[in-house]
Design a protein around this motif. Structure first.
Motif, mmCIF file in Angstrom:
data_model
loop_
_atom_site.group_PDB
_atom_site.id
_atom_site.type_symbol
_atom_site.label_atom_id
_atom_site.label_comp_id
_atom_site.label_asym_id
_atom_site.label_seq_id
_atom_site.Cartn_x
_atom_site.Cartn_y
_atom_site.Cartn_z
ATOM 1 N N UNK A 14 64.631 73.870 18.046
ATOM 2 C CA UNK A 14 63.491 74.204 16.954
ATOM 3 C C UNK A 14 62.176 74.430 17.447
ATOM 4 N N UNK A 15 61.638 75.288 17.455
ATOM 5 C CA UNK A 15 60.118 75.575 17.411
ATOM 6 C C UNK A 15 59.320 75.081 16.299
ATOM 7 N N UNK A 16 58.919 74.002 16.438
ATOM 8 C CA UNK A 16 58.088 73.471 15.270
ATOM 9 C C UNK A 16 56.574 73.757 15.347
ATOM 10 N N UNK A 17 56.270 74.185 14.735
ATOM 11 C CA UNK A 17 54.824 74.511 14.469
ATOM 12 C C UNK A 17 54.224 73.753 13.278
ATOM 13 N N UNK A 18 53.399 72.723 13.823
ATOM 14 C CA UNK A 18 52.838 71.828 12.987
ATOM 15 C C UNK A 18 51.297 72.178 12.347
ATOM 16 N N UNK A 19 51.265 72.473 11.337
ATOM 17 C CA UNK A 19 49.957 72.912 10.810
ATOM 18 C C UNK A 19 49.232 71.863 10.144
ATOM 19 N N UNK A 20 48.290 71.212 10.979
ATOM 20 C CA UNK A 20 47.702 69.976 10.936
ATOM 21 C C UNK A 20 46.162 70.225 10.029
ATOM 22 N N UNK A 21 46.311 69.913 8.735
ATOM 23 C CA UNK A 21 44.955 69.975 8.284
ATOM 24 C C UNK A 21 44.546 68.779 7.509
ATOM 25 N N UNK A 22 45.142 67.814 8.089
ATOM 26 C CA UNK A 22 44.701 66.361 7.313
ATOM 27 C C UNK A 22 44.884 66.352 5.806
ATOM 28 N N UNK A 23 45.412 67.188 5.317
ATOM 29 C CA UNK A 23 45.479 67.135 3.799
ATOM 30 C C UNK A 23 46.861 67.448 3.315
#
Ligand SMILES: Cc1ncc(C[n+]2csc(CCOP(=O)(O)OP(=O)(O)O)c2C)c(N)n1
Length: 572
Positions: free
Chosen positions: A472-481
């Motif tokens: 699984x290519x996990x693209x973690x879009x971290x916006x801290x919200x």
């Protein structure tokens, strides 16, 4: 000849094998132990028939079964224990019901002599799952196993697919029964999975399409489920009809097809929402007029005559009145209509979409996918992955801004290329569903986009990914919200960011703990090389992207608004 006597659990193994099951997602426990004992034999050695994927939470088993089903077109299978194991499956069952996903959930249960005594880990699974499943049944005797399994698979996959629950008390697992071969259920009394379409509805539909000046086709997952991609192309090309796709129908028609005009609904294409209010004939195919597509239903497409093709009679007139309902399998009804269509040309009508597209491109799409400055945006990350995978990958999403932006900007050239929780909107769906997708479509690249909130909702499934080496290519879009809710708070709730800022762990350490390769993108100059590195890797990969904290998903139809009140910018 001697009768062959086997246990109910052994009968389950044989019945599952006869259904062509190869992958089982599951988690053991007390009341499903006889089944796991049989699985021991059926997952190794001479009898090997199944690959069992040990998930880390039963919700993960069901979402994985969904991801498997959505990508493969086959029925997904989850096996769990009773009580908490069973209740942990409920979110996935409801999710599969709303999104018409064929799965069979098999749960252990206390023996029938203990039913109703509040025995250890007893829960009335049939009772709690009945309203959220297509069929829910308790197998009380070993003799019933073969029949119940065959019927379960038949119901799950036929007609409008959906989830089936088999509650399996322990006595029925251990008792002996005579094995006379697998059952082949082909009908169920009063269940009509494939209604025969009425000839008059087909000719009326064709007549109306032939007379249309501004026709618009709305395409949903029904086309994917019916495997009717070619039939759709033949219909729209002959009559020259522009197409809007629902979220779940995004890969029902290739993104590259010239008649494809994008995604419908709340965060869909501006042109499509505006043009829905101008079309004279709407042909809805395998879609259910969800409120996320229609906006305010009372003002939706009032000027249009509506033709609704659906296999499920219950969808007709549920949300939007259909002038001509065409009830039946769209693999049958579409060609029947196409045969009666005149070759047509709607060049002027199609051209009239362009100015709206230009506006959206200039004001929304360009800035979203090619920003010149500031922190990373989700849109550009999605665009980078979409371009690198050339439209051939499977998109799995979680829920929130990441879902809306990945579905908007991904490219879909192949069928069964989107796995997302559309109806229930289940955060935590993405990671386990992506695991299932690696088994459902083993030859394809599986890209899973997720927010920092959703990533942590089933984060334990990193253990499954590690153990299975699921790529699984996990693209973690971290916006801290909790970004989507933060956006609504900013727009509609006085900007009170009530419990949406979220403290995050160090994901590099988490990746390290699970031995999963990891990269962080902060600077957009590194985006494409790190995406390439992720895609070149063989196994799982976590690509964390440091996303702008307060970016909004646009365009948007605000809740309760008419779809042509779509905003390109907030307050615009
Ligand atoms: C199980 C569940 N709980 C709550 C919600 C409500 N909800 C919808 S989107 C969202 C925020 C998601 O945040 P994140 O995962 O960080 O993704 P982002 O929107 O930032 O992309 C929430 C809380 C939900 N959809 N599902």
């Amino acid at each position: 000849m001697d009768k062959e006597m086997i246990t109910g659990s052994e009968s389950l193994m044989r019945a599952l094998k006869a259904e062509g099951v190869e992958t089982i997602f599951g988690y053991p426990g007390g009341s499903i132990m006889p089944v796991y004992d049989s699985l021991y034999e059926y997952t190794r050695g001479e009898k090997k028939a199944f690959h069992h994927v040990l998930v880390r939470h039963e919700q993960g088993a069901v979402h994985a079964a969904q991801g498997f089903a959505r990508t493969s077109g086959k029925v997904g299978v989850a096996v769990v224990t009773s009580g908490p194991g069973a209740t942990n499956t409920l979110t996935g069952i409801a999710d599969a019901m709303l999104d018409s996903t064929p799965i069979v959930v098999i749960a252990g249960q206390v023996g029938i002599s203990a039913l109703g005594t509040d025995a250890f880990q007893e829960v009335d699974l049939v009772g709690v799952s009945q309203p959220i499943s297509k069929w829910s049944y308790q197998i009380r005797h070993a003799d019933d196993v073969a029949w119940a399994v065959s019927r379960a698979f038949y119901i799950a996959r036929s007609g409008r697919p959906g989830p089936v629950v088999l509650d399996f008390p322990k006595n029925a697992q251990t008792h002996l029964c005579e094995w006379t071969g697998p059952e082949h259920v082909k009908s169920v009394r009063s269940y009509v999975p494939y209604p025969t379409p009425s000839k008059s509805s087909i000719s009326e539909a064709a007549k109306l399409i032939n007379s249309a000046k501004r026709p618009l086709a709305l395409v949903g997952q029904g086309v994917e489920l019916a495997d009717a991609h070619q039939e759709l192309i033949e219909l729209i090309e002959k009559a020259d009809i522009p197409v809007g796709r629902t979220l779940l129908g995004l890969s029902a028609l290739s993104s590259r097809h010239p008649l494809n005009k994008g995604m419908l609904g709340m965060h869909g294409q501006y042109a499509l929402n505006m043009k829905t209010q101008e079309a004279d004939v709407i042909i809805a195919i395998g879609m259910r007029f969800s409120d996320r597509v229609t906006g305010l239903p009372s003002t939706y497409a009032r000027q249009a005559k509506i033709i609704h093709l659906d296999i499920d009679k219950a969808e007709i007139n549920k949300c939007i009145h259909a002038d001509i309902p065409v009830i039946g399998d769209c693999k049958v009804t579409m060609p029947a209509i196409t045969k009666l269509l005149n070759k047509n040309d709607h060049t002027e009508w199609k051209k009239s979409f362009d100015s709206y597209f230009e506006m959206e491109k200039e004001q929304v799409i360009g800035p979203a996918i090619h920003p010149k400055e500031g922190p990373l945006l989700m849109g550009e990350v999605v665009n980078a992955v979409a371009e690198a995978t050339k439209g051939d990958a499977v998109l799995v999403t979680d829920v929130g801004q990441n879902q809306m932006l990945s579905s908007r900007y991904f490219h879909y050239n192949k069928k069964r290329s989107i796995v997302t929780s559309g109806g229930l909107g289940t955060m935590g769906f993405g990671m386990p569903a992506a695991i299932g997708a690696t088994f459902g479509a083993p030859d394809r690249t599986i890209c899973m986009f997720c927010g920092d909130g959703g990533f942590q909702m089933n984060i334990q499934e990193l253990g499954t990914i590690m153990e299975q080496q699921a790529p699984v290519k996990m693209i973690l879009m971290n916006n801290n919200y909790l970004g989507n809710v933060r956006q609504w708070q900013d727009m509609f709730w006085n900007g009170h960011r009530s419990f949406t800022p979220m403290m995050n762990p160090k994901y590099n350490l988490i990746a390290n703990a699970y031995n999963i390769p990891y990269e962080l993108v902060v600077d957009r100059k590194e985006l494409s090389s790190k995406v390439d590195k992720m895609l070149a890797s063989k196994g799982p990969f976590i690509l964390e992207c440091a996303i702008k904290e307060d970016a909004d998903v646009m365009p948007m139809v605000a809740p309760g608004k008419t779809i042509d009140e779509m905003m390109l910018k907030f307050n615009s």
